[in-house]
Write a protein that holds these residues in place. Structure first.
Motif, PDB file in Angstrom:
ATOM      1  N   UNK A 121       0.833  -1.202   0.000  1.00  0.00           N
ATOM      2  CA  UNK A 121       0.000   0.000   0.000  1.00  0.00           C
ATOM      3  C   UNK A 121       0.870   1.255   0.000  1.00  0.00           C
ATOM      4  N   UNK A 122       0.277   2.376  -0.375  1.00  0.00           N
ATOM      5  CA  UNK A 122       0.961   3.669  -0.294  1.00  0.00           C
ATOM      6  C   UNK A 122      -0.055   4.741   0.056  1.00  0.00           C
ATOM      7  N   UNK A 123       0.439   5.854   0.580  1.00  0.00           N
ATOM      8  CA  UNK A 123      -0.467   6.936   0.980  1.00  0.00           C
ATOM      9  C   UNK A 123       0.287   8.259   1.001  1.00  0.00           C
ATOM     10  N   UNK A 124      -0.293   9.270   0.372  1.00  0.00           N
ATOM     11  CA  UNK A 124       0.205  10.646   0.442  1.00  0.00           C
ATOM     12  C   UNK A 124      -0.945  11.514   0.952  1.00  0.00           C
ATOM     13  N   UNK A 125      -0.618  12.637   1.564  1.00  0.00           N
ATOM     14  CA  UNK A 125      -1.649  13.506   2.137  1.00  0.00           C
ATOM     15  C   UNK A 125      -1.396  14.958   1.759  1.00  0.00           C
ATOM     16  N   UNK A 126      -2.453  15.634   1.319  1.00  0.00           N
ATOM     17  CA  UNK A 126      -2.402  17.073   1.044  1.00  0.00           C
ATOM     18  C   UNK A 126      -3.320  17.788   2.027  1.00  0.00           C
ATOM     19  N   UNK A 127      -2.823  18.853   2.625  1.00  0.00           N
ATOM     20  CA  UNK A 127      -3.609  19.644   3.579  1.00  0.00           C
ATOM     21  C   UNK A 127      -3.656  21.094   3.115  1.00  0.00           C
ATOM     22  N   UNK A 128      -4.856  21.674   3.126  1.00  0.00           N
ATOM     23  CA  UNK A 128      -5.032  23.091   2.826  1.00  0.00           C
ATOM     24  C   UNK A 128      -4.907  23.885   4.125  1.00  0.00           C
ATOM     25  N   UNK A 129      -4.106  24.925   4.088  1.00  0.00           N
ATOM     26  CA  UNK A 129      -3.939  25.790   5.254  1.00  0.00           C
ATOM     27  C   UNK A 129      -4.415  27.208   4.940  1.00  0.00           C
ATOM     28  N   UNK A 130      -5.036  27.836   5.942  1.00  0.00           N
ATOM     29  CA  UNK A 130      -5.409  29.245   5.838  1.00  0.00           C
ATOM     30  C   UNK A 130      -4.843  29.987   7.042  1.00  0.00           C
ATOM     31  N   UNK A 131      -4.459  31.276   6.861  1.00  0.00           N
ATOM     32  CA  UNK A 131      -3.873  32.016   7.977  1.00  0.00           C
ATOM     33  C   UNK A 131      -4.910  32.359   9.047  1.00  0.00           C
ATOM     34  N   UNK A 132      -4.467  32.355  10.283  1.00  0.00           N
ATOM     35  CA  UNK A 132      -5.290  32.816  11.405  1.00  0.00           C
ATOM     36  C   UNK A 132      -4.849  34.244  11.729  1.00  0.00           C
ATOM     37  N   UNK A 133      -5.547  35.210  11.193  1.00  0.00           N
ATOM     38  CA  UNK A 133      -5.146  36.603  11.343  1.00  0.00           C
ATOM     39  C   UNK A 133      -5.870  37.254  12.514  1.00  0.00           C
ATOM     40  N   UNK A 134      -5.084  37.751  13.458  1.00  0.00           N
ATOM     41  CA  UNK A 134      -5.677  38.437  14.609  1.00  0.00           C
ATOM     42  C   UNK A 134      -5.986  39.897  14.285  1.00  0.00           C
ATOM     43  N   UNK A 135      -5.313  40.416  13.250  1.00  0.00           N
ATOM     44  CA  UNK A 135      -5.553  41.794  12.811  1.00  0.00           C
ATOM     45  C   UNK A 135      -5.802  41.795  11.309  1.00  0.00           C
ATOM     46  N   UNK A 136      -6.930  42.352  10.894  1.00  0.00           N
ATOM     47  CA  UNK A 136      -7.294  42.342   9.473  1.00  0.00           C
ATOM     48  C   UNK A 136      -6.289  43.114   8.625  1.00  0.00           C
ATOM     49  N   UNK A 137      -5.562  44.038   9.254  1.00  0.00           N
ATOM     50  CA  UNK A 137      -4.588  44.845   8.509  1.00  0.00           C
ATOM     51  C   UNK A 137      -3.429  44.002   7.989  1.00  0.00           C
ATOM     52  N   UNK A 138      -3.274  42.778   8.539  1.00  0.00           N
ATOM     53  CA  UNK A 138      -2.157  41.924   8.145  1.00  0.00           C
ATOM     54  C   UNK A 138      -2.485  41.025   6.946  1.00  0.00           C
ATOM     55  N   UNK A 139      -3.689  41.174   6.406  1.00  0.00           N
ATOM     56  CA  UNK A 139      -4.138  40.280   5.334  1.00  0.00           C
ATOM     57  C   UNK A 139      -3.132  40.201   4.193  1.00  0.00           C
ATOM     58  N   UNK A 140      -2.605  41.350   3.767  1.00  0.00           N
ATOM     59  CA  UNK A 140      -1.703  41.371   2.633  1.00  0.00           C
ATOM     60  C   UNK A 140      -0.323  40.819   2.912  1.00  0.00           C
ATOM     61  N   UNK A 141       0.005  40.591   4.187  1.00  0.00           N
ATOM     62  CA  UNK A 141       1.354  40.146   4.540  1.00  0.00           C
ATOM     63  C   UNK A 141       1.487  38.624   4.589  1.00  0.00           C
ATOM     64  N   UNK A 142       0.387  37.904   4.502  1.00  0.00           N
ATOM     65  CA  UNK A 142       0.414  36.450   4.585  1.00  0.00           C
ATOM     66  C   UNK A 142      -0.192  35.855   3.321  1.00  0.00           C
ATOM     67  N   UNK A 143       0.326  34.707   2.875  1.00  0.00           N
ATOM     68  CA  UNK A 143      -0.339  34.010   1.762  1.00  0.00           C
ATOM     69  C   UNK A 143      -1.794  33.715   2.120  1.00  0.00           C
ATOM     70  N   UNK A 144      -2.685  33.891   1.144  1.00  0.00           N
ATOM     71  CA  UNK A 144      -4.106  33.642   1.419  1.00  0.00           C
ATOM     72  C   UNK A 144      -4.344  32.197   1.816  1.00  0.00           C
ATOM     73  N   UNK A 145      -3.623  31.304   1.181  1.00  0.00           N
ATOM     74  CA  UNK A 145      -3.672  29.883   1.557  1.00  0.00           C
ATOM     75  C   UNK A 145      -2.478  29.181   0.917  1.00  0.00           C
ATOM     76  N   UNK A 146      -2.172  28.007   1.408  1.00  0.00           N
ATOM     77  CA  UNK A 146      -1.114  27.206   0.796  1.00  0.00           C
ATOM     78  C   UNK A 146      -1.366  25.735   1.080  1.00  0.00           C
TER      79      UNK A 146
END
Length: 221
Positions: free
Chosen positions: A39-64
């Motif tokens: 058998x074999x297995x690979x895993x892909x996970x979608x990540x989103x930033x947890x922003x405590x301040x909305x002003x930081x939106x542009x400083x982090x990748x929207x998702x990866x």
């Protein structure tokens, strides 16, 4: 390291993926003398930033995407497709991200099935399932050529193998076919010598195609 192509199942118009297709595909592998090795297995996970301040939106990748590959159990691959960035990290990076609470997991998808030996080739056929679910999302196939790590030098052998594959598949009536869409590896700073980062980029591209296929089917219904 050996190079590989990662292909995804493209259903015919009006059809969807199902377990019967997986069964038929594995029968095709065995018909061309593929020897099941485990058998074999690979895993892909979608990540989103947890922003405590909305002003930081542009400083982090929207998702990866984060990708865990079976051939590199101590590594973890991070991909930002919009910026054409691929990074190889130690597998402990996932624990660090969890402790920092900078990103959260949106969804994880498992690619799992069996791998087969066919002379100088290895073939992996698997289904795509959300974590903790049996809801089939897609089908993938890895074709790995063991003797060569140069993509250009191996291209003819890979294409000849795919011709053999298509001929074997043509003897059955399947509602779709496997598609190989090679990403532009140069955009990610990757060269001709194959690496696990190439595999991670391919999986990210396949994931994009699977999502597009699911959305297209949903749009028709």
């Amino acid at each position: 390291m050996p190079l590989k192509w990662v292909l995804h199942w493209q259903p015919n118009a009006g059809t969807t993926v199902n377990s019967q297709i997986i069964n038929e595909v594995t029968q095709v592998v065995e018909s061309i003398n593929g020897i099941k090795e485990g058998r074999w297995k690979a895993t892909i996970t979608f990540y989103k930033p947890l922003l405590r301040e909305q002003a930081l939106v542009g400083e982090f990748p929207r998702d990866f995407l984060g990708i865990a590959l079976p051939e590199q159990p101590n590594k973890y691959y991070l991909i930002i497709r919009s910026s054409h960035i691929v990074l190889e990290a130690d597998s402990t990076i996932t624990m660090i991200m969890e402790k920092l609470q900078s990103y959260k997991q949106r969804v994880s998808l498992n690619f799992e099935g069996f791998h087969y030996q066919l002379g100088d080739f290895q073939l992996r056929v698997g289904k795509v399932l959300p974590n903790h679910s049996e809801n089939l999302r897609g089908i993938v196939m890895e074709v790995e050529y063991l003797p060569i790590s140069s993509m250009e030098k191996a291209r003819q052998m890979m294409e000849e193998f795919m011709d053999i594959w298509k001929q074997a598949v043509s003897k059955r009536t399947l509602p779709g076919h496997f598609v190989h869409m090679e990403p532009n590896f140069g955009e990610f700073g990757l060269g001709d010598q194959y690496s696990s980062q190439h595999t991670a980029v391919q999986y990210a591209a396949v994931m994009h195609q699977l999502i597009a296929t699911v959305q297209a089917v949903s749009g028709r219904n």
